[in-house]
Design an enzyme around this catalytic site. Structure first.
Site, mmCIF file in Angstrom:
data_model
loop_
_atom_site.group_PDB
_atom_site.id
_atom_site.type_symbol
_atom_site.label_atom_id
_atom_site.label_comp_id
_atom_site.label_asym_id
_atom_site.label_seq_id
_atom_site.Cartn_x
_atom_site.Cartn_y
_atom_site.Cartn_z
ATOM 1 N N GLN A 126 0.849 -1.192 0.000
ATOM 2 C CA GLN A 126 0.000 0.000 0.000
ATOM 3 C C GLN A 126 0.887 1.245 0.000
ATOM 4 O OE1 GLN A 126 -3.798 0.076 2.412
ATOM 5 N NE2 GLN A 126 -2.565 1.501 3.613
ATOM 6 N N SER A 186 1.442 6.251 2.723
ATOM 7 C CA SER A 186 2.167 7.166 3.619
ATOM 8 C C SER A 186 3.407 7.752 2.950
ATOM 9 C CB SER A 186 2.576 6.435 4.896
ATOM 10 O OG SER A 186 1.446 6.052 5.637
ATOM 11 N N SER A 228 4.727 -1.478 4.160
ATOM 12 C CA SER A 228 4.895 -2.877 4.563
ATOM 13 C C SER A 228 4.984 -3.761 3.330
ATOM 14 C CB SER A 228 3.720 -3.330 5.428
ATOM 15 O OG SER A 228 3.569 -2.494 6.540
ATOM 16 N N GLU A 230 -11.722 -4.222 5.962
ATOM 17 C CA GLU A 230 -10.978 -5.310 6.547
ATOM 18 C C GLU A 230 -11.941 -6.456 6.781
ATOM 19 O OE1 GLU A 230 -8.434 -4.309 9.807
ATOM 20 O OE2 GLU A 230 -8.426 -2.207 9.245
ATOM 21 N N GLU A 273 -3.099 8.837 19.386
ATOM 22 C CA GLU A 273 -3.445 10.253 19.445
ATOM 23 C C GLU A 273 -4.255 10.687 18.228
ATOM 24 O OE1 GLU A 273 -0.367 9.243 22.153
ATOM 25 O OE2 GLU A 273 -0.416 8.970 19.979
#
Length: 722
Positions: free
Chosen positions: A471, A474, A506, A589, A707
């Site tokens: 993927q 990022s 990943s 998912e 967060e």
């Protein structure tokens, strides 16, 4: 229930009669409550009750708790439910029928359990002595049931005839009476002795109903705090816009959802086996009843000084939370009990029963029996990468069992129950359901938004393990804030040229294809100028540089894209639709059916340390560690199962997914800390459990940090201002 409570017992009326509530006088709303049958919804119909169960009663307790309904309701229903539990599997005798009928008719009750009294045999009856701990609802109770212990430590339950010895105490909770019972030489006739309920059933009933009330309290505290911080202005803007306040409010929501899940799981365990009841009862105490105290205190601190005034209702809820948390006893006791129960059993979070969908079971079972006979010739991937190919995988893909929730011809269009049944059949044969890892997220996007040619090219080969995905989302300057990414895609003849850098990708070093977000319109608002591409990882201009992690492994990568040509047929959807497609990818998912297992601090590993006696510290502390980590795992599983059931009923699960992500990361972190403390000097060795725990940051960072998820909950779920 919410409407009923608001109508018959508004908080203003509760405040006006605090003195009466503390002495045990019947509140004005009692007759209205009786007319609705709320006091006996769980009792047998032939005694005048509603014939339902603890689960329905818990719904009532939750909403009446949220309204802070004063008076003897909860002590009464606790007592009647425990008495009925003593007759499990047998017919009511004269005493049982008398008591249950009286409660259905509106009598109030109190339960002096816990074995505070001693019982000595006297003829056919008993002589009871002792002094109880403080008992909720005792002053003014018309039917009191108590538990004593005989000389051998066995329980003796009995109905207490009207007698002196009840002293009224000043309760922390101003809306409910509390008192102490003292008996000296009290004679109990044989006809007043009740059958002893199973101790685990008593714990379950009491904890489930107190947990339900606690979840109602936590819900009120959350609503009250959020409503206030949305409008309270400090430094020229609402305090709800401050990140510290947002995170505190979001964690209140997380804890409130956990409490609801724990209360629900305990209530639904009422007909389960004793081992299951022990687990669920302890979990309710730890995850719902005890945390209600902190939730009320957090509410007061978010309200500020106004929340600490007598005139505000917050302290009344805080008082109620303290009272019920004190009634169940120290959390350490429940941690030990849960740890002890977890040594012998695991809580069942199956979505389906063993006899559901027999035809599907038979059909799937036949394929799986065939698969077991096929040699396992998959090419296993390294790290997180999925295995490739193999004849077993091919047969499973042909049968639609790699992703059974996919539509035909790729899957079986299986809903949640069907998925659960299929998962059970895999587990029954010791087979692991295949995973495409990142492919599990990418393929639903292709199925929903891709062209027929894209589906034909990629889906089947991915299911068979011929294509491994990564993927490419990022970037160094756009991690959780994906909309800020700078990778560009410019129009060229026949397709697009993509240039930019991706990071934390990943499995990129093993992937064949990558799902890539790139900016195609730099002038558009940042969410609207993105497009979704499929990139051949072997194409010219793609450079993958593995990143060595703290673990020493290389599962993440940097990916550099230098004028990588992507043909038009590898653009998914239309230019500018990338953000919407990315949301589909991130949200899709596979449903987790059943228990959600922790990876770090997993109860299974703690059990092994206990069995091998290879831990530091006392056995009791090790049991408490097992109890705490089991509570976290059970909390996740209850949330997951409730979410699956909600989806089956087309119910909006609201914050469910975000709460699950936040608490999963918290549970992994806290569980890891607990487990490492048990290792002692063994943690100095690299190949010990300590080395395994070095992988924890991947859980804490993947899919957005705690967060970031708290920001999402605060702003998108609770509606706090940015």
């Amino acid at each position: 229930m919410a409407a009923f409570a608001a109508n018959v017992a508004p908080i203003s009326e509760t405040r006006a009669h605090l003195a009466d509530h503390a002495t045990g006088n019947r509140p004005e709303h009692w007759d209205a409550l009786l007319r609705q049958g709320l006091h006996c919804v769980h009792l047998p119909e032939d005694c005048g009750g509603g014939g339902a169960g603890i689960l329905e009663l818990a719904v009532v307790a939750e909403q009446l708790g949220k309204a802070l309904l004063p008076g003897p309701f909860l002590p009464t229903v606790l007592t009647s439910a425990v008495v009925e539990a003593g007759y499990a599997g047998q017919d009511l005798d004269a005493l049982g029928r008398e008591l249950l009928t009286a409660w259905c008719a509106g009598a109030t009750g109190a339960l002096a359990g816990g074995g505070d009294f001693t019982a000595q045999p006297s003829g056919d009856g008993w002589v009871v002595d002792g002094c109880s701990r403080p008992v909720l609802g005792l002053p003014g109770a018309e039917l009191v049931v108590a538990e004593a212990r005989d000389p051998d430590g066995r329980p003796v339950w009995f109905r207490l005839l009207p007698v002196g010895g009840v002293s009224t105490m000043d309760g922390v909770d101003l809306t409910r009476p509390v008192g102490r019972l003292e008996l000296r030489g009290h004679r109990v006739a044989p006809e007043h002795v009740l059958p002893s309920p199973a101790p685990e059933r008593v714990d379950l009933i009491v904890n489930a109903l107190l947990a339900a009330e606690a979840s109602g309290i936590m819900s009120w505290c959350l609503d009250t705090a959020v409503s206030y911080v949305k409008t309270r202005v400090q430094f020229g803007k609402p305090v709800g816009s401050f990140q510290a306040v947002q995170h505190k409010a979001a964690m209140m929501l997380v804890r409130a959802e956990l409490a609801v899940g724990a209360a629900w799981d305990a209530a639904r365990a009422d007909t389960d086996a004793p081992g299951q009841q022990r687990l669920a009862a302890a979990q309710a105490a730890l995850t719902a009843v005890a945390p209600a105290v902190d939730a009320a205190l957090e509410c007061i601190t978010l309200l500020g000084g106004i929340g600490f005034t007598w005139e505000h209702d917050a302290h009344l809820y805080w008082r109620r939370a303290i009272s019920i948390a004190s009634a169940i006893g120290p959390v350490e006791r429940w941690e030990t009990r849960l740890g002890d129960a977890a040594l012998a059993a695991e809580r069942d979070f199956s979505l389906s029963t063993e006899d559901e969908l027999p035809e599907l079971r038979a059909r799937v079972g036949a394929v799986l029996d065939e698969v077991r006979e096929i040699p396992d010739d998959e090419d296993g991937g390294s790290g997180w990468a999925p295995a490739r190919g193999g004849h077993r995988r091919a047969r499973l893909a042909e049968a639609g069992l790699v992703a059974p929730h996919y539509p035909a011809p790729y899957g079986l269009d299986a809903g949640p129950v069907e998925q659960a049944v299929i998962g059970q059949e895999f587990a029954r044969r010791g087979l692991v359901q295949p995973s495409m890892v990142v492919g599990d997220w990418v393929l639903p996007t292709l199925l929903k938004h891709g062209t027929p040619g894209q589906r034909e090219r990629f889906v089947e080969d991915s299911l068979r393990g011929r294509i491994v995905w990564c993927q490419l989302f990022s970037e160094p300057g756009a991690g959780s804030d994906l909309a800020s990414l700078t990778t560009r895609a410019r129009r060229v003849p026949g397709g697009w040229s993509i240039s930019g850098q991706k990071v934390w990708t990943s499995m990129a070093h093993e992937a064949d294809w990558g799902a890539c977000l790139a900016r195609t319109d730099p002038e558009a608002p940042k969410h609207k100028g993105l497009s979704y591409f499929l990139v051949d990882m072997t194409a010219s201009g793609v450079e993958v540089r593995p990143l060595r992690q703290a673990t020493g492994r290389t599962e993440f990568n940097e990916v550099f894209l230098d004028d990588v040509f992507v043909p038009d047929e590898c653009l998914v959807g239309e230019p500018g639709q990338g953000w919407r497609l990315a949301v589909t990818t991130l949200a899709n998912e596979r449903l987790h059916m059943g228990a959600m297992k922790l990876r770090y601090g997993a109860p299974d590993r703690i059990r092994q340390l206990l069995a091998d006696e290879t831990y530091l510290g006392s056995h009791d502390e090790a049991l408490r560690v097992l109890g705490r980590n089991t509570a976290r795992e059970m909390a996740l599983s209850a949330l997951n199962l409730r979410g699956a059931l909600a989806r089956m009923s087309d119910v909006d699960i609201g914050a469910g997914v975000s709460v699950l992500k936040v608490y999963h990361a918290i549970a992994e972190r806290e569980g890891s800390r607990e487990a490492l403390r048990m290792l002692g000097p063994a943690g100095c060795v690299a190949d010990s459990d300590a080395g395994h725990h070095l992988g924890l940051p991947a859980i804490l960072l993947g899919g957005g940090t705690i967060e970031i998820q708290l920001n999402v909950i605060a702003q998108r779920v609770l509606g706090l201002p940015r």
